[in-house]
Design a protein around this motif. Structure first.
Motif, mmCIF file in Angstrom:
data_model
loop_
_atom_site.group_PDB
_atom_site.id
_atom_site.type_symbol
_atom_site.label_atom_id
_atom_site.label_comp_id
_atom_site.label_asym_id
_atom_site.label_seq_id
_atom_site.Cartn_x
_atom_site.Cartn_y
_atom_site.Cartn_z
ATOM 1 N N ASP A 237 10.666 8.454 0.923
ATOM 2 C CA ASP A 237 11.004 8.245 2.332
ATOM 3 C C ASP A 237 9.866 8.702 3.242
ATOM 4 O O ASP A 237 9.554 8.037 4.232
ATOM 5 C CB ASP A 237 12.293 8.987 2.696
ATOM 6 N N ASP A 238 9.258 9.836 2.896
ATOM 7 C CA ASP A 238 8.132 10.350 3.697
ATOM 8 C C ASP A 238 6.947 9.391 3.650
ATOM 9 O O ASP A 238 6.345 9.082 4.678
ATOM 10 C CB ASP A 238 7.728 11.734 3.170
ATOM 11 N N ALA A 239 6.608 8.899 2.470
ATOM 12 C CA ALA A 239 5.494 7.949 2.344
ATOM 13 C C ALA A 239 5.814 6.642 3.065
ATOM 14 O O ALA A 239 4.930 6.048 3.695
ATOM 15 C CB ALA A 239 5.195 7.685 0.870
ATOM 16 N N LYS A 240 7.069 6.227 3.001
ATOM 17 C CA LYS A 240 7.477 4.995 3.676
ATOM 18 C C LYS A 240 7.354 5.143 5.192
ATOM 19 O O LYS A 240 6.869 4.237 5.879
ATOM 20 C CB LYS A 240 8.915 4.653 3.289
ATOM 21 N N LYS A 241 7.769 6.283 5.743
ATOM 22 C CA LYS A 241 7.643 6.538 7.183
ATOM 23 C C LYS A 241 6.182 6.534 7.615
ATOM 24 O O LYS A 241 5.824 5.949 8.643
ATOM 25 C CB LYS A 241 8.289 7.874 7.548
ATOM 26 N N ILE B 263 -10.147 2.208 8.172
ATOM 27 C CA ILE B 263 -9.481 3.477 7.847
ATOM 28 C C ILE B 263 -7.979 3.260 7.652
ATOM 29 O O ILE B 263 -7.375 3.817 6.727
ATOM 30 C CB ILE B 263 -9.760 4.529 8.937
ATOM 31 N N GLY B 264 -7.379 2.445 8.513
ATOM 32 C CA GLY B 264 -5.947 2.157 8.373
ATOM 33 C C GLY B 264 -5.620 1.457 7.066
ATOM 34 O O GLY B 264 -4.608 1.751 6.438
ATOM 35 N N SER B 265 -6.489 0.551 6.636
ATOM 36 C CA SER B 265 -6.256 -0.147 5.365
ATOM 37 C C SER B 265 -6.343 0.798 4.176
ATOM 38 O O SER B 265 -5.496 0.756 3.275
ATOM 39 C CB SER B 265 -7.280 -1.271 5.199
ATOM 40 N N VAL B 266 -7.362 1.644 4.188
ATOM 41 C CA VAL B 266 -7.521 2.602 3.091
ATOM 42 C C VAL B 266 -6.334 3.568 3.055
ATOM 43 O O VAL B 266 -5.781 3.852 1.987
ATOM 44 C CB VAL B 266 -8.861 3.361 3.217
ATOM 45 N N TYR B 267 -5.922 4.044 4.218
ATOM 46 C CA TYR B 267 -4.797 4.975 4.277
ATOM 47 C C TYR B 267 -3.497 4.280 3.858
ATOM 48 O O TYR B 267 -2.651 4.886 3.179
ATOM 49 C CB TYR B 267 -4.675 5.565 5.681
ATOM 50 N N ALA B 268 -3.323 3.014 4.234
ATOM 51 C CA ALA B 268 -2.122 2.275 3.832
ATOM 52 C C ALA B 268 -2.086 2.080 2.314
ATOM 53 O O ALA B 268 -1.016 2.186 1.692
ATOM 54 C CB ALA B 268 -2.069 0.926 4.548
ATOM 55 N N ILE B 269 -3.234 1.817 1.712
ATOM 56 C CA ILE B 269 -3.292 1.694 0.246
ATOM 57 C C ILE B 269 -2.944 3.025 -0.404
ATOM 58 O O ILE B 269 -2.171 3.078 -1.370
ATOM 59 C CB ILE B 269 -4.669 1.188 -0.199
ATOM 60 N N TYR B 270 -3.484 4.108 0.134
ATOM 61 C CA TYR B 270 -3.182 5.450 -0.384
ATOM 62 C C TYR B 270 -1.681 5.741 -0.281
ATOM 63 O O TYR B 270 -1.068 6.239 -1.229
ATOM 64 C CB TYR B 270 -4.000 6.493 0.380
ATOM 65 N N LEU B 271 -1.083 5.417 0.867
ATOM 66 C CA LEU B 271 0.352 5.650 1.039
ATOM 67 C C LEU B 271 1.183 4.757 0.124
ATOM 68 O O LEU B 271 2.240 5.171 -0.374
ATOM 69 C CB LEU B 271 0.750 5.429 2.493
ATOM 70 N N GLY B 272 0.715 3.533 -0.120
ATOM 71 C CA GLY B 272 1.406 2.642 -1.051
ATOM 72 C C GLY B 272 1.402 3.194 -2.465
ATOM 73 O O GLY B 272 2.403 3.118 -3.187
ATOM 74 N N VAL B 273 0.274 3.769 -2.862
ATOM 75 C CA VAL B 273 0.188 4.390 -4.185
ATOM 76 C C VAL B 273 1.119 5.593 -4.249
ATOM 77 O O VAL B 273 1.817 5.799 -5.248
ATOM 78 C CB VAL B 273 -1.269 4.772 -4.513
ATOM 79 N N GLN B 274 1.136 6.409 -3.178
ATOM 80 C CA GLN B 274 2.050 7.554 -3.150
ATOM 81 C C GLN B 274 3.507 7.102 -3.222
ATOM 82 O O GLN B 274 4.325 7.738 -3.886
ATOM 83 C CB GLN B 274 1.844 8.373 -1.871
ATOM 84 N N LEU B 275 3.808 6.020 -2.544
ATOM 85 C CA LEU B 275 5.172 5.496 -2.556
ATOM 86 C C LEU B 275 5.559 5.033 -3.958
ATOM 87 O O LEU B 275 6.675 5.281 -4.431
ATOM 88 C CB LEU B 275 5.288 4.332 -1.561
ATOM 89 N N ALA B 276 4.630 4.394 -4.645
ATOM 90 C CA ALA B 276 4.924 3.890 -5.995
ATOM 91 C C ALA B 276 5.042 5.025 -7.016
ATOM 92 O O ALA B 276 5.805 4.915 -7.978
ATOM 93 C CB ALA B 276 3.833 2.917 -6.428
ATOM 94 N N ARG B 277 4.278 6.094 -6.805
ATOM 95 C CA ARG B 277 4.266 7.181 -7.785
ATOM 96 C C ARG B 277 5.278 8.281 -7.494
ATOM 97 O O ARG B 277 5.406 9.219 -8.284
ATOM 98 C CB ARG B 277 2.869 7.800 -7.836
#
Length: 141
Positions: free
Chosen positions: A76-80, A54-68
């Motif tokens: 900053d919110d996605a990075k936190k 679950i942590g890996s999937v959520y980290a990938i999702y947050l990485g995509v949000q950070l890039a987009r």
């Protein structure tokens, strides 16, 4: 000291077996404790797998949000959130490894639960917590 550190138990089953061999607990207590700690160990490894997935999937999702992210506030919110997720998965991994691997090694290396304390000549000193745990589990079953 070094001899005990080289021959430490690598699992709860080995630690409990060493306690039986040293006379710290009886055979009945051994079977009960082995069963309980095997169940706890399996549950913790499964929890680690679930948290990791679950942590890996959520980290990938947050990485995509950070890039987009278009705005600096969203980045900053996605990075936190990404940093928090990585820390949470790391702490969970560390705690499960400590309980399943390193704690039996430490307890065995320092002869916790052995029936005879060297130099004191008193027997049965290590049985209090084991007897209490066994009685608590027996009352619930």
């Amino acid at each position: 000291m070094f001899y005990s550190l080289l021959n430490v138990a690598a699992s709860w089953t080995e630690f409990i077996q060493n306690m039986v061999e040293a006379g710290g607990i009886s055979e009945d207590q051994q079977s009960l404790l082995t069963t309980v700690f095997n169940i706890i160990s399996i549950v913790l490894w499964v929890a680690l797998a679930i948290v990791g997935a679950i942590g890996s999937v959520y980290a990938i999702y947050l990485g995509v949000q950070l890039a987009r992210a278009d705005e600096q506030g969203k980045r900053d919110d996605a990075k936190k959130h990404l940093i928090t997720t990585i820390i949470a998965v790391g702490v969970t991994l560390a705690l499960i490894l400590v309980f399943n691997v390193f704690l039996p090694m430490l307890l065995d290396a320092f002869n916790v639960g052995q029936s005879v304390n060297e130099g004191s000549g008193q027997e049965g000193q290590g049985q209090g917590a084991i007897t209490l745990l066994t009685n608590m589990i027996a009352c619930r079953v």
